[in-house]
Write a protein that holds these residues in place. Structure first.
Motif, PDB file in Angstrom:
ATOM      1  N   VAL A   1      -3.536  -3.382  -4.713  1.00  0.00           N
ATOM      2  CA  VAL A   1      -3.280  -4.932  -4.734  1.00  0.00           C
ATOM      3  C   VAL A   1      -3.903  -5.919  -4.873  1.00  0.00           C
ATOM      4  CG1 VAL A   1      -0.833  -3.842  -4.691  1.00  0.00           C
ATOM      5  CG2 VAL A   1      -2.273  -4.984  -2.588  1.00  0.00           C
ATOM      6  N   GLY A   2      -5.702  -5.951  -4.605  1.00  0.00           N
ATOM      7  CA  GLY A   2      -6.180  -6.466  -4.630  1.00  0.00           C
ATOM      8  C   GLY A   2      -7.194  -7.070  -3.078  1.00  0.00           C
ATOM      9  N   PHE A   3      -6.269  -6.033  -2.138  1.00  0.00           N
ATOM     10  CA  PHE A   3      -7.314  -6.896  -0.521  1.00  0.00           C
ATOM     11  C   PHE A   3      -8.097  -5.792  -0.273  1.00  0.00           C
ATOM     12  CE2 PHE A   3      -2.887  -8.748  -0.748  1.00  0.00           C
ATOM     13  CZ  PHE A   3      -2.992  -9.690  -0.470  1.00  0.00           C
ATOM     14  N   GLU A   4      -9.093  -6.183   0.153  1.00  0.00           N
ATOM     15  CA  GLU A   4      -9.896  -5.489   0.622  1.00  0.00           C
ATOM     16  C   GLU A   4     -10.449  -5.796   1.647  1.00  0.00           C
ATOM     17  OE1 GLU A   4     -13.836  -7.738  -0.762  1.00  0.00           O
ATOM     18  OE2 GLU A   4     -13.380  -7.282  -3.103  1.00  0.00           O
ATOM     19  N   ASN A   5      -9.270  -6.264   2.578  1.00  0.00           N
ATOM     20  CA  ASN A   5      -9.694  -6.054   3.898  1.00  0.00           C
ATOM     21  C   ASN A   5      -8.145  -6.261   4.857  1.00  0.00           C
ATOM     22  OD1 ASN A   5     -10.000  -6.829   6.836  1.00  0.00           O
ATOM     23  ND2 ASN A   5     -10.983  -7.988   6.599  1.00  0.00           N
ATOM     24  N   PRO A   6      -7.611  -4.843   4.729  1.00  0.00           N
ATOM     25  CA  PRO A   6      -6.004  -4.113   5.193  1.00  0.00           C
ATOM     26  C   PRO A   6      -5.967  -5.064   6.304  1.00  0.00           C
ATOM     27  CG  PRO A   6      -7.972  -2.148   5.530  1.00  0.00           C
ATOM     28  CD  PRO A   6      -9.027  -3.967   4.946  1.00  0.00           C
TER      29      PRO A   6
ATOM     30  N   PRO B   1      -4.000 -21.812  -6.033  1.00  0.00           N
ATOM     31  CA  PRO B   1      -3.773 -20.321  -6.958  1.00  0.00           C
ATOM     32  C   PRO B   1      -3.783 -19.576  -5.900  1.00  0.00           C
ATOM     33  CG  PRO B   1      -5.207 -21.947  -7.634  1.00  0.00           C
ATOM     34  CD  PRO B   1      -4.213 -22.708  -6.657  1.00  0.00           C
ATOM     35  N   MET B   2      -4.681 -19.318  -5.265  1.00  0.00           N
ATOM     36  CA  MET B   2      -4.584 -18.761  -3.805  1.00  0.00           C
ATOM     37  C   MET B   2      -3.552 -17.948  -3.325  1.00  0.00           C
ATOM     38  SD  MET B   2      -7.301 -15.950  -3.406  1.00  0.00           S
ATOM     39  CE  MET B   2      -8.233 -16.640  -4.387  1.00  0.00           C
ATOM     40  N   ASP B   3      -2.686 -18.830  -3.057  1.00  0.00           N
ATOM     41  CA  ASP B   3      -1.729 -18.151  -2.955  1.00  0.00           C
ATOM     42  C   ASP B   3      -0.763 -17.901  -3.515  1.00  0.00           C
ATOM     43  OD1 ASP B   3      -1.817 -19.634  -0.201  1.00  0.00           O
ATOM     44  OD2 ASP B   3      -1.042 -21.650  -0.442  1.00  0.00           O
ATOM     45  N   TYR B   4      -0.443 -18.424  -5.065  1.00  0.00           N
ATOM     46  CA  TYR B   4       0.187 -17.446  -5.639  1.00  0.00           C
ATOM     47  C   TYR B   4      -0.167 -15.992  -5.794  1.00  0.00           C
ATOM     48  CZ  TYR B   4       2.624 -16.746 -10.278  1.00  0.00           C
ATOM     49  OH  TYR B   4       3.008 -16.088 -11.188  1.00  0.00           O
ATOM     50  N   ILE B   5      -1.903 -15.823  -6.018  1.00  0.00           N
ATOM     51  CA  ILE B   5      -2.537 -14.712  -6.439  1.00  0.00           C
ATOM     52  C   ILE B   5      -1.586 -13.887  -4.859  1.00  0.00           C
ATOM     53  CG2 ILE B   5      -4.050 -13.697  -6.762  1.00  0.00           C
ATOM     54  CD1 ILE B   5      -5.631 -16.232  -7.709  1.00  0.00           C
ATOM     55  N   ASN B   6      -2.224 -14.418  -4.296  1.00  0.00           N
ATOM     56  CA  ASN B   6      -1.780 -13.332  -2.445  1.00  0.00           C
ATOM     57  C   ASN B   6       0.057 -13.528  -2.828  1.00  0.00           C
ATOM     58  OD1 ASN B   6      -4.316 -13.212  -1.816  1.00  0.00           O
ATOM     59  ND2 ASN B   6      -3.867 -14.533  -0.147  1.00  0.00           N
TER      60      ASN B   6
END
Length: 300
Positions: free
Chosen positions: A265-270, A235-240
């Motif tokens: 797009v949902g990333f908190e860590n650049p 699931p996390m691979d797909y979300i990313n």
């Protein structure tokens, strides 16, 4: 369910000629395309390599020279099967209404309407084993060539080829072994659609696996096994993957800063975003933007 939310967000052609032809390129995980669906009808033509395509829960293995018919609304995915050989696939995607006439004649009532209403079931797989199958695959190859080269009256030529394709299918229905119905395991497919819809709506937010699992009332462990079995990714691979693809669109079509796109797009860590983007796209976000701008420069 609102299918527009999960639509692949691509306009195929335009309102006067609603069709497009695309070369499908595998990603870093050897995926041709993740599970998705669209209202348009689609043909895939396998020019090189081997791949596995899933229509719902039905598996089809394609080799060079094979083709696949995907009806409107069918959830589908594709994955490279043999990593030792190059893989080249063409997707022909079109609105079936392209074949509708201005007058309601026997062609519309006897053939086009049943195709639109999906009461006329055509088989999915075409292999060059018989004369008529070779003929239909040749029509697909011609469509790809006409679309790429765009000779005079190419739209008319393509439309004629599409009519030939469906006429050839229908004329040989008695000789074609019928596929297992796409509706097999429809319960699993509908649950997967709910999950994919939730991800497409929520990817800019902080998503935890328990949140996605709760959409279809599963435990986290059961859900992760279900999702991996259906989608071939965690699931996390797909979300990313969804997030990175959305970021790529923003890099191509906006002047927003990389850090702002990462957050959007949902990333908190650049730093993690840049690392993951480079893994997916084989370049940094800034380099990707430069490459996309170079593609759009007018030729001298």
């Amino acid at each position: 369910m609102n299918k527009d939310i999960l639509h692949e967000n691509r306009v195929h052609g335009n309102i006067t000629f609603p069709m497009g032809v695309y070369q499908v390129i595998e990603d870093e995980s050897h995926t041709l395309f993740d599970y998705h669906w669209h209202e348009e009808t689609e043909f895939l033509y396998m020019q090189e390599g081997t791949a596995v395509f899933w229509l719902g829960t039905i598996k089809h293995e394609l080799q060079a020279g094979d083709a696949l018919f995907i009806p409107s609304g069918t959830i589908h995915a594709g994955f490279v099967a043999d990593l030792s050989t190059p893989c080249l696939v063409y997707a022909i995607v079109f609105d079936l209404n392209l074949l509708s006439g201005r007058t309601y004649d026997v062609i519309q009532s006897k053939y086009i309407d049943p195709l639109l209403e999906q009461t006329l079931f055509l088989p999915s797989l075409l292999k060059p084993h018989t004369f008529w199958e070779n003929s239909l695959i040749a029509e697909l190859v011609s469509i790809v060539e006409f679309f790429e080269k765009k000779p005079v009256a190419y739209e008319l030529l393509i439309k004629a080829k599409l009519y030939n394709l469906f006429a050839g299918f229908i004329a040989n229905l008695q000789e074609i072994p019928q596929d297992q119905p796409i509706t097999t395991n429809i319960y699993k497919i509908e649950r997967l659609k709910k999950v994919l819809q939730f991800i497409d709506e929520s990817y800019p937010l902080r998503i935890q696996i328990k949140d996605v699992a709760s959409v279809i009332a599963m435990s986290e462990g059961h859900f992760c096994r279900f999702f991996k079995a259906m989608v071939r990714k965690t699931p996390m691979d797909y979300i990313n993957t969804v997030r990175i693809n959305q970021a790529a669109k923003l890099l191509s079509h906006s002047d927003k800063k990389v850090i702002d796109i990462a957050m959007e797009v949902g990333f908190e860590n650049p730093s993690y975003f840049i690392k993951l983007f480079k893994w997916h796209k084989k370049c940094t976000p800034s380099d990707y933007r430069k490459l996309e701008k170079q593609k759009n420069l007018p030729a001298l």
